[in-house]
Design a protein around this motif. Sequence first.
Motif, PDB file in Angstrom:
ATOM      1  N   TRP A 286       0.833  -1.204   0.000  1.00  0.00           N
ATOM      2  CA  TRP A 286       0.000   0.000   0.000  1.00  0.00           C
ATOM      3  C   TRP A 286       0.865   1.250   0.000  1.00  0.00           C
ATOM      4  O   TRP A 286       0.559   2.232  -0.682  1.00  0.00           O
ATOM      5  CB  TRP A 286      -0.909  -0.011   1.221  1.00  0.00           C
ATOM      6  CG  TRP A 286      -1.628   1.286   1.419  1.00  0.00           C
ATOM      7  CD1 TRP A 286      -2.740   1.727   0.775  1.00  0.00           C
ATOM      8  CD2 TRP A 286      -1.240   2.348   2.308  1.00  0.00           C
ATOM      9  NE1 TRP A 286      -3.082   2.988   1.205  1.00  0.00           N
ATOM     10  CE2 TRP A 286      -2.179   3.386   2.145  1.00  0.00           C
ATOM     11  CE3 TRP A 286      -0.205   2.506   3.218  1.00  0.00           C
ATOM     12  CZ2 TRP A 286      -2.096   4.567   2.872  1.00  0.00           C
ATOM     13  CZ3 TRP A 286      -0.128   3.678   3.945  1.00  0.00           C
ATOM     14  CH2 TRP A 286      -1.064   4.689   3.771  1.00  0.00           C
ATOM     15  N   ARG A 287       1.950   1.245   0.776  1.00  0.00           N
ATOM     16  CA  ARG A 287       2.814   2.422   0.820  1.00  0.00           C
ATOM     17  C   ARG A 287       3.433   2.720  -0.544  1.00  0.00           C
ATOM     18  O   ARG A 287       3.581   3.884  -0.930  1.00  0.00           O
ATOM     19  CB  ARG A 287       3.918   2.223   1.860  1.00  0.00           C
ATOM     20  CG  ARG A 287       3.476   2.445   3.292  1.00  0.00           C
ATOM     21  CD  ARG A 287       4.667   2.641   4.209  1.00  0.00           C
ATOM     22  NE  ARG A 287       5.533   1.484   4.194  1.00  0.00           N
ATOM     23  CZ  ARG A 287       5.424   0.450   5.019  1.00  0.00           C
ATOM     24  NH1 ARG A 287       4.458   0.435   5.924  1.00  0.00           N
ATOM     25  NH2 ARG A 287       6.261  -0.568   4.951  1.00  0.00           N
ATOM     26  N   ALA A 288       3.792   1.655  -1.256  1.00  0.00           N
ATOM     27  CA  ALA A 288       4.349   1.867  -2.595  1.00  0.00           C
ATOM     28  C   ALA A 288       3.315   2.529  -3.507  1.00  0.00           C
ATOM     29  O   ALA A 288       3.621   3.485  -4.238  1.00  0.00           O
ATOM     30  CB  ALA A 288       4.814   0.537  -3.178  1.00  0.00           C
ATOM     31  N   LYS A 289       2.069   2.026  -3.444  1.00  0.00           N
ATOM     32  CA  LYS A 289       1.011   2.635  -4.256  1.00  0.00           C
ATOM     33  C   LYS A 289       0.733   4.061  -3.793  1.00  0.00           C
ATOM     34  O   LYS A 289       0.540   4.965  -4.612  1.00  0.00           O
ATOM     35  CB  LYS A 289      -0.274   1.805  -4.158  1.00  0.00           C
ATOM     36  CG  LYS A 289      -0.181   0.435  -4.797  1.00  0.00           C
ATOM     37  CD  LYS A 289      -1.502  -0.310  -4.643  1.00  0.00           C
ATOM     38  CE  LYS A 289      -1.436  -1.696  -5.266  1.00  0.00           C
ATOM     39  NZ  LYS A 289      -2.707  -2.438  -5.074  1.00  0.00           N
ATOM     40  N   ALA A 290       0.703   4.240  -2.468  1.00  0.00           N
ATOM     41  CA  ALA A 290       0.426   5.576  -1.933  1.00  0.00           C
ATOM     42  C   ALA A 290       1.502   6.566  -2.355  1.00  0.00           C
ATOM     43  O   ALA A 290       1.203   7.732  -2.641  1.00  0.00           O
ATOM     44  CB  ALA A 290       0.327   5.511  -0.412  1.00  0.00           C
ATOM     45  N   LEU A 291       2.746   6.109  -2.387  1.00  0.00           N
ATOM     46  CA  LEU A 291       3.833   6.993  -2.797  1.00  0.00           C
ATOM     47  C   LEU A 291       3.657   7.439  -4.237  1.00  0.00           C
ATOM     48  O   LEU A 291       3.807   8.625  -4.556  1.00  0.00           O
ATOM     49  CB  LEU A 291       5.173   6.278  -2.612  1.00  0.00           C
ATOM     50  CG  LEU A 291       6.419   7.085  -2.983  1.00  0.00           C
ATOM     51  CD1 LEU A 291       6.516   8.332  -2.112  1.00  0.00           C
ATOM     52  CD2 LEU A 291       7.678   6.236  -2.838  1.00  0.00           C
ATOM     53  N   VAL A 292       3.313   6.490  -5.106  1.00  0.00           N
ATOM     54  CA  VAL A 292       3.133   6.834  -6.527  1.00  0.00           C
ATOM     55  C   VAL A 292       1.930   7.755  -6.701  1.00  0.00           C
ATOM     56  O   VAL A 292       2.019   8.821  -7.327  1.00  0.00           O
ATOM     57  CB  VAL A 292       2.964   5.547  -7.362  1.00  0.00           C
ATOM     58  CG1 VAL A 292       2.611   5.903  -8.809  1.00  0.00           C
ATOM     59  CG2 VAL A 292       4.233   4.710  -7.323  1.00  0.00           C
ATOM     60  N   ILE A 293       0.789   7.347  -6.103  1.00  0.00           N
ATOM     61  CA  ILE A 293      -0.423   8.150  -6.252  1.00  0.00           C
ATOM     62  C   ILE A 293      -0.239   9.513  -5.612  1.00  0.00           C
ATOM     63  O   ILE A 293      -0.604  10.552  -6.182  1.00  0.00           O
ATOM     64  CB  ILE A 293      -1.625   7.415  -5.636  1.00  0.00           C
ATOM     65  CG1 ILE A 293      -1.929   6.139  -6.427  1.00  0.00           C
ATOM     66  CG2 ILE A 293      -2.859   8.310  -5.605  1.00  0.00           C
ATOM     67  CD1 ILE A 293      -2.994   5.264  -5.810  1.00  0.00           C
ATOM     68  N   GLY A 294       0.329   9.521  -4.403  1.00  0.00           N
ATOM     69  CA  GLY A 294       0.536  10.790  -3.713  1.00  0.00           C
ATOM     70  C   GLY A 294       1.450  11.720  -4.482  1.00  0.00           C
ATOM     71  O   GLY A 294       1.225  12.934  -4.540  1.00  0.00           O
ATOM     72  N   SER A 295       2.507  11.156  -5.083  1.00  0.00           N
ATOM     73  CA  SER A 295       3.432  11.997  -5.847  1.00  0.00           C
ATOM     74  C   SER A 295       2.733  12.607  -7.056  1.00  0.00           C
ATOM     75  O   SER A 295       2.872  13.809  -7.332  1.00  0.00           O
ATOM     76  CB  SER A 295       4.631  11.165  -6.307  1.00  0.00           C
ATOM     77  OG  SER A 295       5.353  10.645  -5.207  1.00  0.00           O
ATOM     78  N   VAL A 297      -0.529  13.062  -7.525  1.00  0.00           N
ATOM     79  CA  VAL A 297      -1.552  14.027  -7.098  1.00  0.00           C
ATOM     80  C   VAL A 297      -0.899  15.311  -6.594  1.00  0.00           C
ATOM     81  O   VAL A 297      -1.369  16.416  -6.876  1.00  0.00           O
ATOM     82  CB  VAL A 297      -2.446  13.399  -6.015  1.00  0.00           C
ATOM     83  CG1 VAL A 297      -3.366  14.445  -5.396  1.00  0.00           C
ATOM     84  CG2 VAL A 297      -3.284  12.274  -6.609  1.00  0.00           C
ATOM     85  N   SER A 298       0.198  15.166  -5.850  1.00  0.00           N
ATOM     86  CA  SER A 298       0.882  16.360  -5.336  1.00  0.00           C
ATOM     87  C   SER A 298       1.417  17.224  -6.470  1.00  0.00           C
ATOM     88  O   SER A 298       1.318  18.458  -6.432  1.00  0.00           O
ATOM     89  CB  SER A 298       2.023  15.947  -4.404  1.00  0.00           C
ATOM     90  OG  SER A 298       1.533  15.240  -3.295  1.00  0.00           O
ATOM     91  N   ILE A 299       1.991  16.564  -7.492  1.00  0.00           N
ATOM     92  CA  ILE A 299       2.497  17.321  -8.630  1.00  0.00           C
ATOM     93  C   ILE A 299       1.353  18.045  -9.342  1.00  0.00           C
ATOM     94  O   ILE A 299       1.449  19.233  -9.664  1.00  0.00           O
ATOM     95  CB  ILE A 299       3.245  16.393  -9.601  1.00  0.00           C
ATOM     96  CG1 ILE A 299       4.550  15.885  -8.954  1.00  0.00           C
ATOM     97  CG2 ILE A 299       3.554  17.108 -10.912  1.00  0.00           C
ATOM     98  CD1 ILE A 299       5.244  14.813  -9.742  1.00  0.00           C
ATOM     99  N   LEU A 300       0.249  17.302  -9.565  1.00  0.00           N
ATOM    100  CA  LEU A 300      -0.900  17.925 -10.244  1.00  0.00           C
ATOM    101  C   LEU A 300      -1.469  19.075  -9.423  1.00  0.00           C
ATOM    102  O   LEU A 300      -1.791  20.137  -9.963  1.00  0.00           O
ATOM    103  CB  LEU A 300      -1.981  16.865 -10.499  1.00  0.00           C
ATOM    104  CG  LEU A 300      -1.649  15.807 -11.547  1.00  0.00           C
ATOM    105  CD1 LEU A 300      -2.773  14.785 -11.635  1.00  0.00           C
ATOM    106  CD2 LEU A 300      -1.416  16.435 -12.916  1.00  0.00           C
ATOM    107  N   CYS A 301      -1.591  18.840  -8.105  1.00  0.00           N
ATOM    108  CA  CYS A 301      -2.129  19.896  -7.252  1.00  0.00           C
ATOM    109  C   CYS A 301      -1.186  21.092  -7.217  1.00  0.00           C
ATOM    110  O   CYS A 301      -1.630  22.243  -7.213  1.00  0.00           O
ATOM    111  CB  CYS A 301      -2.359  19.356  -5.834  1.00  0.00           C
ATOM    112  SG  CYS A 301      -3.729  18.194  -5.718  1.00  0.00           S
ATOM    113  N   GLY A 302       0.115  20.798  -7.161  1.00  0.00           N
ATOM    114  CA  GLY A 302       1.071  21.890  -7.172  1.00  0.00           C
ATOM    115  C   GLY A 302       0.985  22.704  -8.444  1.00  0.00           C
ATOM    116  O   GLY A 302       1.004  23.946  -8.413  1.00  0.00           O
TER     117      GLY A 302
END
Length: 515
Positions: A286-295, A297-302
């Motif tokens: 889950w952490r691996a998926k969260a890292l990819v998804i979070g990265s 989403v963070s880039i898009l949000c940024g």
Amino acid sequence: MRMLPDLTGRLRAARAWIGLGVLAPLGLLVVSGLMLVDLRNDAWDKAAQTSRNLLQVIERDIARNVEIIDLSLRGAVDSLSAPGFSAVSPALRQLILFDRAVTARDMGVFLVVDENGDTVYDANALPARPLNNADRSYFRAHRDRPDLGLFISEPMTSRMLGVSIIVLSRRINKPDGSFGGVVQASLKLTYFSRLFANLALGAKGAINLYARDGRRIMRHPFFEGAIGDSVAASPSFQRFVREGSGSFLGSAVRSSEPRHHTFTRIGDLPLILAVTLAPDEIDAEWRAKALVIGSIVSILCGLCAGLSLLFGRELRHRGRMQVELARLSLTDPLTGLPNRRRFEEALADVERSGRSGGAPFSLLVIDADHFKAVNDRHGHAVGDEVLEGLARCLLASARHPGDLVCRVGGEEFVMLLAGTDGAGAQRVADAVHAEVRRLGLPAAGIPAGALTVSIGLASTASVRAGARGARELYRVADAALYAAKGSGRNRTCIGPPRSARAPGEEAPGAQADAA
């Protein structure tokens, strides 16, 4: 000033859109966070379901094999008490006592021992190999408890085979019910090793087989020190015994580290099987998926937030420019005073308030005396300085924050005095004359007192009741200005002039000399 409120509203709308542009990424982050929480819950549900499936498969295999061995033990006990059993040959007795189960893989020895613990029958040897098991825990348990039934021993080392085993045993009763010995079958621990092999439980995961009294029979991954130790005092094991089956997040049985336990009792046997997983390993995928998804989403949000901020900055810049342009369109560029356009807007506002019974107001129309001569003699640059000085004098004479001073053209100025009656307006006019008398431009050869102004004054009290509109007030004040100029300049005339008064109306004091 009507344009400024409109532009302010546009700026507020722009800020609202910018706010939405910033809130949208926040909303995306919230939705992504909820999705990640859901993915984590799925990971834990998957781990729990996988553990339950493992337990179900392993529990069935162990229960089936123990049942087969127990049937063989029961058959041997029954055969020992069968009529004529003792009359047959030793070879036939061995065949009757021990069925094909003794040839199963991972089976150890199958023995019948008498009440003294000595071997009487041996499935693998005829005659039986000499051995005394009176000191074994299972022998003592059957000797002391007639109703014990099937007994599963703790792990021990086989005296005949020299390998780790557990012993399954049943009591033999004599015809009078007294203790007559034990039928026993040993099962090598390699059976459990093979059964648990190839199970991917993670570096910290384990599968354990316990006796009900807390003794550990087998552990995978295997290490020697764990076999045979007791975990009866562990809160997690006590929960295993109390609940029988289920799953929970608790501490490891031998430490305070968090572990996810899934456990079940094996049939009606005094055995408990438990799968233990480490929470951080459950979360690893889950952490691996969260890292990819979070990265992502963070880039898009940024990017979205950055673009929104850039867009907002541009909108604010344009808004400020529009506000400034609107201000400039209502401002005299030389003196910085409001211009004629602004004056007309203010006059219209005053007229609207007057129609609804507003407070009295007055108007001064001011004109610089002999200004053309100043321009002709000293030049337009000095003339501009004179106009700027007059603007300062008028501003210094204004008595209330709501008073409006405007340049309406050339050397002509107006002062709109809201809430001021005729007497108050006269005082303001006197102050204007006093300020102008102090104005001088020594560098240009214009001493103080050389400059004068003429003022036309009108107020709501000096305009007849039938014509009290703001436009009429301006017309009256402008006529009074011309009267001041015609009567010698450097003075204030109060309108309306005599020609504008109604028949029989007394003049309110047509002139007030400021000289």
